[in-house]
Design a protein around this motif. Structure first.
Motif, PDB file in Angstrom:
ATOM      1  N   ARG A 244      -5.066   1.978  -3.620  1.00  0.00           N
ATOM      2  CA  ARG A 244      -3.366   1.499  -3.749  1.00  0.00           C
ATOM      3  C   ARG A 244      -2.557   2.926  -4.305  1.00  0.00           C
ATOM      4  NH1 ARG A 244      -1.913  -3.450  -1.716  1.00  0.00           N
ATOM      5  NH2 ARG A 244      -4.027  -4.887  -1.886  1.00  0.00           N
ATOM      6  N   ARG A 245      -3.190   4.253  -4.327  1.00  0.00           N
ATOM      7  CA  ARG A 245      -2.338   5.251  -4.772  1.00  0.00           C
ATOM      8  C   ARG A 245      -1.226   5.577  -3.979  1.00  0.00           C
ATOM      9  NH1 ARG A 245      -7.372   9.033  -6.397  1.00  0.00           N
ATOM     10  NH2 ARG A 245      -8.361   7.745  -8.048  1.00  0.00           N
ATOM     11  N   GLY A 246      -0.966   4.943  -2.716  1.00  0.00           N
ATOM     12  CA  GLY A 246       0.289   5.109  -2.017  1.00  0.00           C
ATOM     13  C   GLY A 246       1.463   4.196  -2.621  1.00  0.00           C
ATOM     14  N   ASN A 247       1.320   3.567  -3.405  1.00  0.00           N
ATOM     15  CA  ASN A 247       2.321   2.514  -4.081  1.00  0.00           C
ATOM     16  C   ASN A 247       2.495   2.689  -5.555  1.00  0.00           C
ATOM     17  OD1 ASN A 247       3.425  -0.046  -5.228  1.00  0.00           O
ATOM     18  ND2 ASN A 247       2.848  -1.207  -3.743  1.00  0.00           N
ATOM     19  N   ASP A 248       3.452   3.304  -5.895  1.00  0.00           N
ATOM     20  CA  ASP A 248       3.575   3.714  -7.641  1.00  0.00           C
ATOM     21  C   ASP A 248       3.780   2.375  -8.208  1.00  0.00           C
ATOM     22  OD1 ASP A 248       6.708   3.054  -8.016  1.00  0.00           O
ATOM     23  OD2 ASP A 248       6.461   3.854  -5.928  1.00  0.00           O
ATOM     24  N   ALA A 249       4.352   1.218  -7.905  1.00  0.00           N
ATOM     25  CA  ALA A 249       4.578  -0.009  -8.512  1.00  0.00           C
ATOM     26  C   ALA A 249       2.966  -0.364  -9.184  1.00  0.00           C
ATOM     27  CB  ALA A 249       5.217  -1.013  -7.652  1.00  0.00           C
ATOM     28  N   VAL A 250       2.023  -0.049  -8.303  1.00  0.00           N
ATOM     29  CA  VAL A 250       0.533  -0.558  -8.452  1.00  0.00           C
ATOM     30  C   VAL A 250      -0.063   0.278  -9.398  1.00  0.00           C
ATOM     31  CG1 VAL A 250      -1.682  -0.992  -7.924  1.00  0.00           C
ATOM     32  CG2 VAL A 250       0.150  -1.850  -6.356  1.00  0.00           C
ATOM     33  N   MET A 251       0.252   1.660  -9.286  1.00  0.00           N
ATOM     34  CA  MET A 251      -0.261   2.635 -10.038  1.00  0.00           C
ATOM     35  C   MET A 251       0.156   2.822 -11.419  1.00  0.00           C
ATOM     36  SD  MET A 251      -2.819   3.311  -8.115  1.00  0.00           S
ATOM     37  CE  MET A 251      -3.373   4.758  -9.130  1.00  0.00           C
TER      38      MET A 251
ATOM     39  N   TYR B 296       0.959  -1.150   0.009  1.00  0.00           N
ATOM     40  CA  TYR B 296       0.188   0.004   0.095  1.00  0.00           C
ATOM     41  C   TYR B 296       0.857   1.329  -0.087  1.00  0.00           C
ATOM     42  CZ  TYR B 296      -4.648  -2.183   0.530  1.00  0.00           C
ATOM     43  OH  TYR B 296      -5.779  -3.007   0.568  1.00  0.00           O
ATOM     44  N   ILE B 297       1.784   1.404   0.837  1.00  0.00           N
ATOM     45  CA  ILE B 297       2.837   2.698   0.931  1.00  0.00           C
ATOM     46  C   ILE B 297       4.056   2.220   0.688  1.00  0.00           C
ATOM     47  CG2 ILE B 297       3.456   4.161   2.606  1.00  0.00           C
ATOM     48  CD1 ILE B 297       0.346   4.185   2.181  1.00  0.00           C
ATOM     49  N   LYS B 298       4.620   2.921  -0.593  1.00  0.00           N
ATOM     50  CA  LYS B 298       5.963   2.615  -0.909  1.00  0.00           C
ATOM     51  C   LYS B 298       6.565   4.148  -1.398  1.00  0.00           C
ATOM     52  CE  LYS B 298       8.085   0.501  -5.039  1.00  0.00           C
ATOM     53  NZ  LYS B 298       8.310   1.667  -5.858  1.00  0.00           N
ATOM     54  N   SER B 299       7.928   4.190  -0.992  1.00  0.00           N
ATOM     55  CA  SER B 299       8.502   5.483  -1.164  1.00  0.00           C
ATOM     56  C   SER B 299       8.728   5.658  -2.862  1.00  0.00           C
ATOM     57  CB  SER B 299       9.975   5.371  -0.819  1.00  0.00           C
ATOM     58  OG  SER B 299      10.582   6.552  -1.073  1.00  0.00           O
ATOM     59  N   PRO B 300       8.095   6.656  -3.527  1.00  0.00           N
ATOM     60  CA  PRO B 300       8.050   6.853  -4.829  1.00  0.00           C
ATOM     61  C   PRO B 300       9.465   7.123  -5.466  1.00  0.00           C
ATOM     62  CG  PRO B 300       7.165   8.879  -3.910  1.00  0.00           C
ATOM     63  CD  PRO B 300       7.556   7.795  -2.522  1.00  0.00           C
ATOM     64  N   PRO B 301       9.574   6.733  -6.788  1.00  0.00           N
ATOM     65  CA  PRO B 301      11.124   6.920  -7.333  1.00  0.00           C
ATOM     66  C   PRO B 301      11.100   8.458  -7.858  1.00  0.00           C
ATOM     67  CG  PRO B 301       9.611   6.095  -8.864  1.00  0.00           C
ATOM     68  CD  PRO B 301       8.713   6.270  -7.563  1.00  0.00           C
ATOM     69  N   PHE B 302      10.182   9.369  -7.666  1.00  0.00           N
ATOM     70  CA  PHE B 302      10.263  10.834  -8.241  1.00  0.00           C
ATOM     71  C   PHE B 302      11.530  11.389  -7.801  1.00  0.00           C
ATOM     72  CE2 PHE B 302       5.687  10.504  -7.270  1.00  0.00           C
ATOM     73  CZ  PHE B 302       5.356   9.658  -8.607  1.00  0.00           C
ATOM     74  N   PHE B 303      11.952  11.358  -6.904  1.00  0.00           N
ATOM     75  CA  PHE B 303      13.186  12.309  -6.413  1.00  0.00           C
ATOM     76  C   PHE B 303      14.614  11.217  -6.312  1.00  0.00           C
ATOM     77  CE2 PHE B 303       9.470  13.243  -3.763  1.00  0.00           C
ATOM     78  CZ  PHE B 303       8.843  14.412  -4.999  1.00  0.00           C
TER      79      PHE B 303
END
Length: 891
Positions: free
Chosen positions: A712-719, A642-649
């Motif tokens: 699931r919007r807290g997990n970039d891999a799902v989104m 559910y919660i994953k650190s996004p790769p944006f930065f």
């Protein structure tokens, strides 16, 4: 720096000199009295925040000179008083904040500088689903499942409420964000830091505009833009034109506020108000309750305006008293607004300001109506619904067509459910939901539905057992007045029990249909119908098995549920028969406006609001018992789905790289008009054969545990895997609806995520081709984040929905627009070409400039680069708004 307008500050009450305000009348400028009331709020914010840095003296002059500058595309800053978020957009916002803290620390800055400066309220209202209905314990069961599915998300949000200052969280089970905002969170006038000033806000939900019905200026922005506002950045906006919408006349006795709003929606969509403010005036406004006004304002995104504003008047003051606001507060609200000439009398035409254009509607001409079958602006009079649906069946695939062959129009499938035999046909109603912020804040239509239910039961009418009925009120107050007025047992008897307090069916949280119903729909390839009192009915949104979805007032939702089909002419066809064989028509049970208003006056009282909202932040025991860590930096759990650190930065440095041209890009998708954010980033169920499902399965989850894309919007891999995963997406490359595309190097037709992944691995940039109104619908930041993660560098469209264009800018994706009169067809583009987009040198970049696009066929043309302001260009240079904020905070 000192404020150049400090001389306008004075006490509101001489006996309380410590309470001051900026008196705009002391500007002594005759132009002020001619400004639309919504522009006066922009002006006050500019005057109060003027520091000649973020807000300049010239910005104040430009707003004062609105009558001239509205046509010149001039950019002005706006600092809203607060921000509001819901959990679908709030979770990714808090995820971004947590990741930004990590990034600032990595760059050597103080991570605790990443903290809301502007007050923010987050209402958890989008997580509950209609898993149970038609049971006395439906509410309890659905809330238990909500916590079971979303515990991880909720713990994360509770951490955020403790780790970040100025952030308040309204727990699940409290109601819908817009209704809680209207009844509880709205200040109307702020009393803070020794100053009075108008309440204003931006929100991460497009229907934030509902609050404009109470005279609070607000509109929806993407989550990305909201995060910048929370960190103290003003919104940079083009000074808007303001359309004056004059209401005259008296509504017919049988017309509901939903009918009025659907009429206004179609009218304004035809007029064309995209990017503009609409301000309502005229004697007809005085006849509308705040709930009616809020219903009209709520649908603002559906007619395309930025905001739909009703200035504060005596009806607004009465609403504040009715909803339990303290008398002292109500007094200073009115006194302040009168002092700054922002209090309206809609019957006094001398107060009418100047407008860009005036449009008029006679409320007496409004007739009962619905909207559909695929868009909220496609209004259909109730008297025409039967023949309209019949024409849609055979019409070409599109917004008003399903392309069913003529010989199959009378198809039907027999099935058995709960021991009874039924027939399902085209137009059969399988979902009937009284849901969403549009109507559940409005006592007139809710009590109207209750009175209709009472008369239906007394007349001996029932709803077929397979129809999925539900009632999800916008707040606990609704349940109070439905119970106290005595109509709740009748609603429950027809199957409209309370199933939850939140945005349910309208967002796609409609839950499963009975297997027998799904099998019958599939077997007959039937166009089954959902009828809901919501505000959105885009394809694939409400439920995968309802191809037609109609927006209707709560009483009409019940009427269609009883009828069991959309193919009914209520004037000629009975709803059903009673036990004696007598035919019962809709006119026999429909309550009048007078009837409804008598019940409303008696049962909608201040005590209800006080009792519900005094305990709102502590009443949910499940929320109170949640554990949340106290660390200022979030401890990411690598096993979390559910919660994953996004790769944006991940690769962010303090150095800014100059923008580069996009060379030899492939087209990932070739899309048509009105592609919505639901098409781009669906919020509903995760299909079992989708890339997102394969990912979750690889993490050990079963389909029962998938939950929804929204959750699931807290997990970039799902989104990222869910981007363009809507089964109703129409890709011109395939000439059919499917979440697939052609991977041109291999010529294979594969899922869109898989194609994008292959392109990225080979180092190929991607673009999208689209038609008009690209990105219409919800203010969904993942509709920009997802394409960014797929490697999409630019979108080339005929036009954009305002919020989505802003979100693309926020992620550093270039929004390109064809020149007027041009599109893919006129230019002969197939999408199979490769595209080079020539980005000028950094010092040559200008807002709204034209750029050259070269094709590998040798052809070239120009398009408009839709960075509309200098601030947006600054974000682009930084690779997006969040990168800009991190660099700023790290310094």
């Amino acid at each position: 720096m000192s404020n150049p307008f400090a001389h306008t500050v004075e006490p509101l009450d001489p006996e309380r000199p410590e309470k001051k305000f900026y008196n705009l009348n002391k500007l002594e400028d005759s132009r002020y009295a001619r400004l639309p009331f919504c522009i006066r709020i922009l002006l006050e914010a500019a005057v109060r925040n003027c520091d000649d840095f973020l807000v300049k003296k010239n910005d104040v002059e430009n707003i004062l000179n609105w009558s001239v500058m509205q046509h010149k595309g001039v950019e002005v800053p706006f600092r809203p008083a607060r921000v509001i978020l819901q959990d679908f957009t709030g979770v990714p916002a808090v995820v971004d904040f947590a990741a930004m803290r990590d990034a600032v620390k990595k760059l050597g800055g103080d991570p605790e500088k990443i903290n809301p400066i502007c007050p923010a309220d987050l209402v958890i209202d989008h997580s509950i689903q209609v898993d149970f209905n038609k049971r006395t314990d439906s509410l309890q069961k659905n809330q238990e499942l909500e916590f079971e599915r979303n515990r991880e998300r909720f713990e994360f949000l509770k951490w955020g409420s403790q780790a970040f200052q100025n952030m308040r969280i309204i727990p699940p089970g409290s109601g819908i964000i817009h209704q809680v905002n209207l009844e509880y969170l709205a200040r109307v006038v702020f009393d803070q830091d020794g100053h009075y000033y108008p309440d204003s806000l931006v929100g991460t939900d497009s229907h934030t505009t509902m609050i404009d019905g109470l005279g609070v200026l607000g509109w929806g922005v993407g989550g990305i833009e909201a995060e910048a506002v929370m960190l103290g950045q003003p919104i940079s906006m083009v000074l808007p034109e303001v359309i004056g919408y004059k209401l005259v006349g008296v509504p017919h006795q049988l017309v509901t506020s939903t009918d009025i709003v659907l009429t206004v929606t179609k009218h304004l969509r035809q007029v064309g108000v995209v990017g503009k403010f609409v301000e309502f005036f005229g004697p007809g406004v005085a006849r509308l309750s705040i709930a009616d006004r809020a219903t009209i304002a709520n649908m603002c995104p559906e007619y395309g305006a930025t905001a739909a504003f009703f200035p504060v008047d005596l009806v607004s003051i009465g609403y504040l008293q009715q909803t339990g606001r303290k008398e002292e507060k109500v007094k200073y609200i009115q006194k302040y607004l009168e002092a700054v000439s922002m209090f309206r009398d809609f019957n006094d035409s001398c107060q009418d300001p100047d407008f860009t254009e005036v449009i008029e509607l006679d409320l007496g001409t409004v007739v009962p109506c619905c909207s559909g079958p695929k868009r909220p602006q496609d209004k259909v009079a109730v008297s025409d619904m039967k023949k309209d649906f019949e024409s849609c069946l055979g019409a070409k695939q599109g917004f008003k067509g399903f392309q069913i062959a003529p010989e199959h129009h009378n198809a039907s499938v027999k099935f058995k459910y709960n021991g009874s035999d039924y027939d399902l046909a085209h137009g059969s109603v399988v979902i009937a939901a009284i849901t969403s912020c549009t109507n559940t804040s409005n006592p007139s239509v809710m009590l109207g539905a209750g009175l209709l239910a009472k008369k239906a039961i007394e007349a001996g009418l029932t709803v077929k057992s397979y129809v999925k009925t539900s009632l999800s009120p916008g707040s606990g107050v609704v349940t109070y007045y439905l119970k106290n007025s005595g109509v709740m047992p009748y609603l429950a008897q027809l199957g409209f029990d309370v199933v939850g307090y939140g945005c349910m069916t309208c967002i796609g949280n409609s839950g499963p249909l009975p297997d027998a119903v799904v099998e019958a729909i599939s077997q007959g390839d039937l166009v089954a119908v959902g009828v809901l009192s919501g505000n959105r009915n885009f394809e694939g949104r409400v439920h995968p098995n309802t191809r037609a979805n109609y927006l209707a007032s709560p009483p009409l939702v019940i009427a269609y549920a009883i009828a069991g089909t959309i193919q009914i002419d209520f004037e000629k066809d009975p709803l059903g028969e009673n036990a004696d064989g007598k035919q019962i028509f809709l006119r026999d049970i429909w309550p009048t406006r007078d009837e409804i208003q008598n019940v409303e006056r008696q049962f909608v009282i201040p005590e209800m609001f006080k009792e519900v909202y005094e305990k709102i932040e502590k009443v949910n025991e499940s929320w109170n018992n949640l554990y949340a860590p106290s660390d200022q930096l979030y401890l990411w759990n690598p096993k979390s789905t559910y919660i994953k650190s996004p790769p944006f930065f991940d690769n962010l440095t303090m150095d800014i790289q100059p923008p580069k041209s996009i060379k030899d890009a492939y087209v990932l998708l070739n899309l048509g008009d009105s592609v919505t954010t639901d098409h781009i980033s669906p919020a509903g169920n995760i299909a079992r054969n989708s890339p997102a499902a394969h990912y979750l399965t690889s993490k050990g989850l079963t389909p029962r545990e998938f939950n929804s894309y929204g959750s699931r919007r807290g997990n970039d891999a799902v989104m990222a895997r869910g981007t363009f995963a809507n089964i109703r997406l129409f890709n011109k490359f395939l000439n059919k609806q499917a979440p697939q595309t052609i991977h041109f190097p291999s010529k294979e037709t594969i899922p869109i995520f898989d194609a994008a992944e292959r392109y990225q691995q080979a180092g190929h940039p991607l673009i999208i081709l689209a038609g008009k109104e690209y990105g219409s619908g919800s203010s969904r930041d993942w509709a920009a984040k997802g394409p960014f993660l797929l490697g999409i560098k630019a979108v080339l469209a005929e036009s954009y929905e305002r919020i989505h264009r802003s979100n693309l800018v926020g992620m550093g994706v270039i929004p390109l627009e064809y020149q007027p009169g041009e599109n893919a067809d006129t230019l002969g583009l197939t999408g199979r070409e490769r595209y080079t987009i020539v980005i000028p040198e950094d010092h040559d970049l200008q807002p709204g400039m034209h750029v050259q696009i070269k094709l590998d066929t040798g052809k070239s043309f120009e398009a408009v680069m839709r960075f509309d302001t200098d601030v947006e260009l600054t974000y682009f240079r930084n690779g997006g708004i969040l990168n800009y904020m991190i660099r700023k905070m790290a310094k």
